[in-house]
Design a protein around this motif. Structure first.
Motif, PDB file in Angstrom:
ATOM      1  N   ASP A 134       0.837  -1.197   0.000  1.00 43.17           N
ATOM      2  CA  ASP A 134       0.000   0.000   0.000  1.00 43.17           C
ATOM      3  C   ASP A 134       0.880   1.258   0.000  1.00 43.17           C
ATOM      4  O   ASP A 134       2.103   1.196  -0.144  1.00 43.17           O
ATOM      5  CB  ASP A 134      -0.953  -0.010   1.204  1.00 43.17           C
ATOM      6  N   ILE A 141       1.357   5.212   1.949  1.00 42.31           N
ATOM      7  CA  ILE A 141       0.934   6.108   3.027  1.00 42.31           C
ATOM      8  C   ILE A 141       0.583   7.451   2.388  1.00 42.31           C
ATOM      9  O   ILE A 141       1.421   8.062   1.705  1.00 42.31           O
ATOM     10  CB  ILE A 141       2.053   6.265   4.067  1.00 42.31           C
ATOM     11  N   GLU A 155      -3.424  12.354  11.068  1.00 45.67           N
ATOM     12  CA  GLU A 155      -2.827  11.067  10.685  1.00 45.67           C
ATOM     13  C   GLU A 155      -1.409  11.237  10.153  1.00 45.67           C
ATOM     14  O   GLU A 155      -0.605  10.308  10.227  1.00 45.67           O
ATOM     15  CB  GLU A 155      -3.716  10.342   9.678  1.00 45.67           C
ATOM     16  N   ILE A 178       1.294  10.509  12.724  1.00 41.47           N
ATOM     17  CA  ILE A 178       1.585   9.143  13.189  1.00 41.47           C
ATOM     18  C   ILE A 178       2.284   8.457  12.028  1.00 41.47           C
ATOM     19  O   ILE A 178       1.655   8.140  11.028  1.00 41.47           O
ATOM     20  CB  ILE A 178       0.292   8.418  13.585  1.00 41.47           C
ATOM     21  N   PRO A 179       3.615   8.234  12.147  1.00 44.36           N
ATOM     22  CA  PRO A 179       4.414   7.914  10.960  1.00 44.36           C
ATOM     23  C   PRO A 179       3.850   6.818  10.063  1.00 44.36           C
ATOM     24  O   PRO A 179       3.920   6.936   8.855  1.00 44.36           O
ATOM     25  CB  PRO A 179       5.766   7.504  11.563  1.00 44.36           C
ATOM     26  N   HIS A 180       3.307   5.752  10.634  1.00 42.18           N
ATOM     27  CA  HIS A 180       2.844   4.659   9.788  1.00 42.18           C
ATOM     28  C   HIS A 180       1.335   4.574   9.665  1.00 42.18           C
ATOM     29  O   HIS A 180       0.808   3.536   9.273  1.00 42.18           O
ATOM     30  CB  HIS A 180       3.421   3.328  10.256  1.00 42.18           C
ATOM     31  N   SER A 181       0.611   5.660   9.997  1.00 47.03           N
ATOM     32  CA  SER A 181      -0.802   5.667   9.636  1.00 47.03           C
ATOM     33  C   SER A 181      -0.852   5.810   8.131  1.00 47.03           C
ATOM     34  O   SER A 181      -0.246   6.721   7.571  1.00 47.03           O
ATOM     35  CB  SER A 181      -1.535   6.836  10.293  1.00 47.03           C
ATOM     36  N   SER A 182      -1.577   4.904   7.474  1.00 51.25           N
ATOM     37  CA  SER A 182      -1.496   4.906   6.018  1.00 51.25           C
ATOM     38  C   SER A 182      -2.498   5.874   5.403  1.00 51.25           C
ATOM     39  O   SER A 182      -2.467   6.114   4.211  1.00 51.25           O
ATOM     40  CB  SER A 182      -1.690   3.502   5.473  1.00 51.25           C
ATOM     41  N   GLY A 183      -3.366   6.479   6.229  1.00 55.27           N
ATOM     42  CA  GLY A 183      -4.371   7.405   5.695  1.00 55.27           C
ATOM     43  C   GLY A 183      -5.716   6.710   5.584  1.00 55.27           C
ATOM     44  O   GLY A 183      -5.852   5.765   4.828  1.00 55.27           O
ATOM     45  N   SER A 184      -6.717   7.195   6.339  1.00 53.31           N
ATOM     46  CA  SER A 184      -8.044   6.589   6.293  1.00 53.31           C
ATOM     47  C   SER A 184      -8.714   6.971   4.976  1.00 53.31           C
ATOM     48  O   SER A 184      -8.768   8.150   4.638  1.00 53.31           O
ATOM     49  CB  SER A 184      -8.896   7.093   7.450  1.00 53.31           C
TER      50      SER A 184
END
Lengths: 412, 412
Positions: free
Chosen positions: A219, A221, A227, A230-236
């Motif tokens: 995926d 980011i 978001e 937060i470094p590894h939040s991939s994005g809602s």
């Protein structure tokens, strides 16, 4: 490098490497086979002897394309081993034992590698280590990762090509975003007047990567606002895009069939940037430049991390250097990592664990960042670099460092 | 089914399941988390208690999206364990031990699952099993695969949607192929007059799958002529397409992020089919129909394999029933397999190993084939089916069974 493998094996006291699993999306196996539709294979690489690839009959041509010596598992029919076994894993262990004995591997230290279902393999290797007590199965020998850590010219060419593709897609995303309409409340709009959401952007990214003929197995980011913090939040996917928010865009595709990766991040703010975001961005860019100046062959990678931590701390940000976990804001990760057939591989730059020196031939990311989720923002800048023989540090793909993406159809 | 997991664990005498690795492209972990950007995680599922997901701080929001109870690894800081350890794997093993003790798991049988780098995990679990001799680490317990083998309604809906997408892409490929020009020597041509090659077709397939928002992590088999005669030859990209050759087209995409697969095969011959190909095709279709008639809940899957073997042998083809390996022509594989988060999973239909009955709720392929590489042809037909509660066997996506793709621009 590949040519160092036998000497790495000698240094590590290894008689052989055993590599398990598919040839695709399995870095250790891919390193030898170059990919291909070869599943549940076994590769045996004895020290100072060529590797042999064991495969299923149905995949004999795919296996042969690797250029390796190939042997079908049907020479060791499981039916024969089932007769003497209680469980499938016992039969598989007898098959493996029979192969190893035929290859003259009966004692000494062997290292195992491969991304595979761990349960079944644990069962098989547990049987094997009981039946072959003179064989020491080493799980954490770095022989193969050490060889893979430094890249030869053909590998660099492939990573560089992935960098070109990656930055071409990033430029396409920037251009496309800049052309979207903007509502009075600063929401970005699609052609039909509905809000443009993270999921819409990610679908475009996936499609454009596919058009370039590459894969995106982990995926992308694309994380705006909180978001981004937060470094590894991939994005809602449901989040609408708005002007003036930082968006962390971290993209890491690989060659089709599970080959070489590229790793790249920019932080964008659509239309305009807040002063707070601009200030953070400039600090991150300064840290990035400092890190680049620090890099030289022979330096422990964690010294680069230390330089970046000290710089950020001098600007009042918490970092792993003096803040114990959990570290949830400020500079919360390490400065970089190796890139190759794995998106994360040797060398690592963490302050703990093995100290890993930067070697000529390695490919690494430099990716400082600052994260303040409660203030609704985060910033990261990342490129991928090659430490060349001539001592130069070469960025493998160029891309501008502008925080603000101008919105062509927006009038303040 | 998911709801049966605790009872499966009881039957297998398991205190807990330990699942390692990423949440994407890792079926066991995905089954609990539903995907997400969560890497190198640990999931602990004690019997009769809810699962707990251990994750990195940077991925706390991605982890939380799973809906599971989440705990950050930073509660068990590796720095602390490094102090008492010689190697990174020892520190990781101490961390794992500490987590298990906190969860009250100190003895009894635990099963391990997950697709992960096996070397490191072998090292960690070897330490653990020395330090916790009362803990039995079971690699080959079928508890989780047994639960995953039968699907609930929401899983069926997702596999059915993948079937719709897959057959839509297949129809697009057929339509597009039928519109290509044909040279006097029966080579299929691109718009620019150069030959249309396997690689060109595969790029279209990858692009159209991406447009549908799904992934294709294991490539596609599109294998003409002699390569059609080797079941898992994926098709050499440089091969030009010609009329009158069988093409085995086996396509198996999954949901984006590593979710549910679909598995589907048709065999095509462009423009016309040879008599030999037509005859083989009719036999394979007859075997497919026989297999479908045989399927019923409770039947061992290998009985379906036996029916197909006997039918093919009655037509003079070698099969695994009476021909020992290596079996390189005739009917050379098994009749089907389960499909879910794995492209191949329980139940299996092989004549050896564990006998697996067809259960209500399972999703399986039926895919007989005949292969004669030296005669330059191969045929396979495959669909994916659901064994419903009402006893019906439902094909999850419909698609016609025509061997010949008419070439609209070809005049004999």
């Amino acid at each position: 490098m590949r040519k160092d493998l036998d000497s790495m094996m000698s240094e590590q006291g290894l008689e052989a490497l055993l590599i398990f699993g598919d040839a695709q999306h399995n870095p250790a196996m891919y390193y030898f086979t170059g990919g291909g539709h070869v599943s549940h294979a076994l590769l045996v690489k004895p020290r100072h002897r060529p590797a042999v690839l064991f495969h299923n009959d149905m995949e004999r041509e795919e296996a042969a394309r690797s250029g390796l010596e190939c042997v079908s598992f049907s020479r060791y029919p499981l039916s024969k081993f089932f007769e003497r076994s209680q469980t499938p894993s016992e039969a598989s262990a007898r098959q493996l034992q029979s192969i190893l004995l035929d290859m003259g591997i009966a004692r000494g230290r062997v290292a195992i590698y491969g991304r595979e279902e761990i349960g079944n393999l644990w069962a098989i290797l547990s049987h094997l280590s009981r039946w072959m007590p003179d064989l020491e199965i080493a799980g954490d020998s770095p022989a193969l990762p050490l060889a893979m850590e430094t890249k030869e010219a053909s590998e660099i060419a492939r990573i560089r090509r992935m960098g070109e593709i990656t930055t071409r897609v990033v430029a396409r995303v920037a251009e496309w975003l800049s052309e979207q309409a903007v509502a009075a409340d600063e929401t970005v709009l699609q052609e039909d007047g509905s809000p443009l959401r993270v999921g819409d952007v990610k679908r475009k990214i996936a499609l454009w990567l596919a058009e370039e003929g590459v894969e995106n197995p982990r995926d992308t980011i694309f994380a705006p606002g909180r978001e981004a913090g937060i470094p590894h939040s991939s994005g809602s996917p449901e989040l609408p895009l708005r002007l003036g928010q930082t968006i962390v865009f971290d993209i890491f595709p690989c060659e089709a069939g599970g080959g070489y990766f590229y790793d790249f991040t920019r932080t964008w703010s659509l239309g305009y940037a807040t002063e707070e975001a601009q200030a953070l961005y400039e600090q991150v860019k300064a840290a990035y430049d400092l890190a680049l100046q620090a890099i030289r062959p022979g330096l422990p990678f964690r010294e680069v991390q230390r330089v970046v931590c000290e710089f950020f701390e001098s600007h009042g940000h918490p970092t792993p250097l003096h803040t114990p976990p959990p570290l949830l804001e400020g500079y919360v990760h390490s400065v970089g990592h190796g890139v190759g057939l794995n998106i994360h591989e040797r060398p690592f730059s963490g302050l703990q664990g093995e100290e890993m020196a930067l070697k000529t031939g390695c490919v690494i990311t430099i990716e400082p960042g600052l994260y303040y989720p409660q203030r609704g923002l985060g910033v990261r800048i990342e490129d991928t670099f090659w430490l060349r023989e001539d001592g130069q540090v070469e960025r493998l793909a160029d891309y501008p460092y502008e925080l603000v993406i101008p919105m062509k159809r927006w009038r303040k």
